[in-house]
Design a protein around this motif. Structure first.
Motif: not given
Lengths: 144, 144
Positions: A67-89
DNA sequence: TGTTCTATGCAATGGAAGTGCATTTTGGAA
DNA sequence: TTCCAAAATGCACTTCCATTGCATAGAACA
């Protein structure tokens, strides 16, 4: 618990080493997006590189998203179940609290469809709202 | 031209030094958001600190706005005429091209209103779309 | 003209990301 | 069980960008 995580990692093609399980647990109990430094502080014993590469591996295997939260520092979070990190979904918005400095995934809030000018192709959308989170605003009320 | 800029800076409470006028001109002719390093390369003669502080001053006085385009490198672009950088009115989206690495302000594309969960207050919204810009996609067509 | 505030330039610091290489650990084959 | 190869870990660096302290130059104003 540990066994569940172990299985989960294996299923994603990641060797479930002791450290990785710990990192996963840490991400699980934090319900906010964390920076590498946060993980580093949580596991002072381990080397930063190990943590760095572990998280990197998690990201490649679709276990966490960056995640880029605008602080310039990279953040990480667990994906949700069934997340494909796909655009529009799968794309949800992130909220960065300027008081407690925490970033949360508002997974139930999907990003509205964006119309781009002709010629532009979207591959990824990142929406970050900055403000005061519920915890901080309720604390403020309590104090006054 | 220079006189216009000079007046503009004065009106915003910024002393129109030679360097600042040059920086302003530079930002004006680039129609994309630029990093400090870009400005640095454009004015090799001047010191990085001067450029840094000039841009910082511009930002404080509402002459430029800072953009986080997800690269982790801060970018700057001139504010539009009459921009107050206010939520719900001035916020536009930014497009970061992963090919040419340029970030443009799509000022005509306002960010849709975001509904947040109860307790959350928005101060700022940042929407960055990553993909291929029109220039790069048309070049690709031409080449093939 | 002199004083004061501001801008500039140099040097140095700090934080975070990323890499190369040696060592340890692990999983699987013999 | 033992051994080997691949993967993971740890240490030492490097790089890149943002930021600050301090001394100097320059501009505005009395």
């Amino acid at each position: 618990m540990t066994q569940k995580i172990e299985k989960l990692l294996k299923d994603q093609g990641v060797r479930p080493t002791a450290m990785r399980i710990l990192i996963y647990k840490y991400l699980l109990e934090k319900n906010v997006a964390v920076a590498l430094t946060d993980i580093e502080n949580a596991f002072a014993k381990s080397d930063r590189t190990t943590l760095y590469r572990s998280v990197k591996t998690f990201e490649e295997k679709g276990i966490v998203h960056q995640i880029e939260d605008g602080t310039g520092i990279k953040k990480y979070a667990l994906c949700e179940d069934g997340c494909n990190c796909e655009i529009d979904t799968d794309l949800h918005l992130h909220f960065h609290c300027s008081t407690c400095n925490e970033t949360v995934c508002l997974t139930e809030h999907k990003i509205p469809h964006i119309n781009l000018p002709t010629g532009y192709t979207a591959e990824n959308v990142n929406l970050v709202v900055k403000g005061i989170c519920d915890k901080c605003s309720s604390q403020q009320k309590t104090i006054r």
